[in-house]
Write an enzyme that holds these catalytic residues in place. Sequence first.
Site, mmCIF file in Angstrom:
data_model
loop_
_atom_site.group_PDB
_atom_site.id
_atom_site.type_symbol
_atom_site.label_atom_id
_atom_site.label_comp_id
_atom_site.label_asym_id
_atom_site.label_seq_id
_atom_site.Cartn_x
_atom_site.Cartn_y
_atom_site.Cartn_z
ATOM 1 N N THR A 1 0.798 -1.226 0.000
ATOM 2 C CA THR A 1 0.000 0.000 0.000
ATOM 3 C C THR A 1 0.827 1.271 0.000
ATOM 4 O OG1 THR A 1 -0.371 -0.050 2.399
ATOM 5 C CG2 THR A 1 -2.080 -0.956 1.050
ATOM 6 N N SER B 1 -6.937 -3.617 5.904
ATOM 7 C CA SER B 1 -6.492 -2.870 7.079
ATOM 8 C C SER B 1 -6.295 -1.391 6.771
ATOM 9 C CB SER B 1 -5.162 -3.442 7.585
ATOM 10 O OG SER B 1 -5.309 -4.782 7.982
#
Length: 594
Positions: free
Chosen positions: A403, A476
Site C-alpha cells: 500500500t 487494514s
Amino acid sequence: MHRLIRPRTRTVAALLLSAVGLLACQGTPQRWATPEVAGMVQAKSGWQLQRQGVAAAHPLAAEAGAQVLREGGNALDAAIAAQLVLALVEPQSSGIGGGAFLLSWDGHQVLAWDGRETAPAAVTPALFLGADGRPLPLPQAIASGRSVGVPGTLRMLEAAHRRGGHLPWARLVQPAIELAEQGFAVSLRLHQSIAASAQLRADPAARAFYLDPQGQPWPVGHRLTNPALAAVLRRVASEGADVLHRGPVAAAIVARVRQHPQGPGAMTEADLAGYRPLQREAICTDWRDWRVCGMPPPSSGHLAAMQMLGLLDALPPTTDPAERAHRWIEAARLAYADRAQYLADPAFVDPPGGDWRSLLAPTYLRQRAALIGPRTMGEATPGQPGGVRLAFAPQAPQPEHGTSHISVVDAQGNAVALTTTIEAGFGSGLLCDGGTGWPGGFLLNNELTDFALQPTGADGRPVANRAEGGKRPRSSMAPTLVFDRRDGRLLATLGSPGGGAIIHFVAGTLQGLAEGLTPQQAADAPHLLNFNTSLSWLERGRWSPDVVQGLRARGQQVQEDEIPSGIHVLQRDPTGRGWLGGADPRREGVVAGD
C-alpha cells in the site's frame, strides 16, 4: 514555499512512542511478514505550509499534486494526480491495477469512497485450497492469476471526481503521462524493491521490463520510461476509467489472469465491466477532544485502531514506559481478535449487534479493557459486542502486505485521505501492457490473498472473510480525517501503508498527535506490533533495555525487526499559521505545497 521546522520537545505522555535504545534479542530470530523492503532511514525535519499541500510517498507524486493545487485544483484533484504518478514511480505499492479507499472533506460533509477490488463472480471459498484440501503456500497463492481481484482504483477516483473535482479529469492524468513518456530516475527504494521481488522475476514481461539484460535491477538513477502505461493513460485521459474495464485493455487483463501457467484465475471481461465503486457512510468516532472519521468495512482499519485507543483510555493512567508498551500489546490482542472474528464485506456479513459501532461502544470497551492485567493474556479470544452469538470461526493470522498513502489539504479547507494498494510488493507480479504491445504497463494486484486462505475453522464453521464471488476482501487500510469535537474544524488528515500493521501505525500516530507530538515527530516514533500472536515485534534499535526487560517480566515474547511504515500527516498548526506536515523517515515520501 514550505520551510523546515525544528521538532518540538516530546511530552512525558509520549514515552510509549519514544523510548529509544537497543533491543537485546533472545532465541531464534523470527521475521514478521514485513510488507516492505527496509531501506535507509532519511531524517526529516517536518514542513510548515501556509495554505495547502500534499504528503505522498514519492517527491514526484507530491509535487504533481502540489502543482494541481497551485493551478486552482482542489484537494481531490491533487490526490488523483498524485496517485496516478505513484502508479508509475512506486509500482511496488499501488497502481491502476489495484484498489483504494478515499475519505474526502468538502467543508460540509465527509464522503467515504470504496474502490476496493472484488472477487470474480466464479470464485468460491476454496480459491486457495490445493488438491489436498490444504491452503496453498502464500508465495504460490500470490504469484498466480487466482490472487488477482477486479481492480477498482480508477473507477473510484473517477466517481469521486465527478462528484467533487474541480479541474478537468484529463489535466489530472497528464503528469503521469508525461513522466511515463519522458522517464523518471529509479530511486533507491524502487531499486531495492525490484531486487527483492521474486514475483517480478517469475513473470517474463515484468522481468524484461524491471531488470536489465543481465537480469539485474535497473541501477539507482536509471531513467525508466513506460510506453505502455503512457498509452493506456492517454486513453484514460480522453475516455475515462472505462478504458480499464471494457475493450482491449480489459481483454489484456483477463488474458494475463486466465493464462497464468501455474495458477490461472477465473476473471472475465464481464467481471471487469460490472465493477462499481461504492459511496459508503464514514464511521466517525468521538475520542478525547476529537472526532475521528474513517472507513467502514470491508476496511477493518478504523474500527481496530479506535478499539485499541478506546481500550487504552479505559485503563488507569500510567507514565511507566514498559507498562504502556505492555498495555499497547494487550489492547492490540483484543482488537485483532475481534477483527478476525467479525470484519468482512458488509454485503456478505452482518455487523455484530446490528451496528459496526457496537465494537466501539464504551460499555463494551470497558468490559474488554478489564481483561488487561499485569501479565500478558496470551492469545485473546473475541468478545461479544451487543451480546451477539458467534456465527463464524475466527480467521487464522496470515500476512498482509503493501500500500501507499496520500494526505492533501487545499486553500479552501477541503481535505483528502487516500490509501491505495496492489497488496504485496508489485502485487501478483503480473505486468499487463493493456494490449498495446509496448514495453511496460501496469501491475495486477494480488488482493484476493487478503481473504482467508483457510475458509473454515477447525470446528467447520465458515470464516467471515472467506472468498466468495463478488465479495470485497477485508482490508487494514485506514485513511483518517480528524475534526475538533467542539467546533467541527478539520484538524488533520493522515494514514499509512503497512498491511496488517496499518492499524498500529494509524493508532500510534493519532496517540502521538493527541499527546503533543508534531506530525513529523509522530511519523518518526518507534513501532511496537502484535497481531494477537504469541510474538510481538519491536522496531530494531529503537527501544530501551528497560522497556524490553519490563515486557519480558510481564510474560511478553518480544523480538526486534525492521518495521518500514509510511506515515503521512498534515495537521492544522495549533498557532494558526497554516499546516504542519510530516513524512515517514523510513521511506522516501515528502510534503510539497505552499
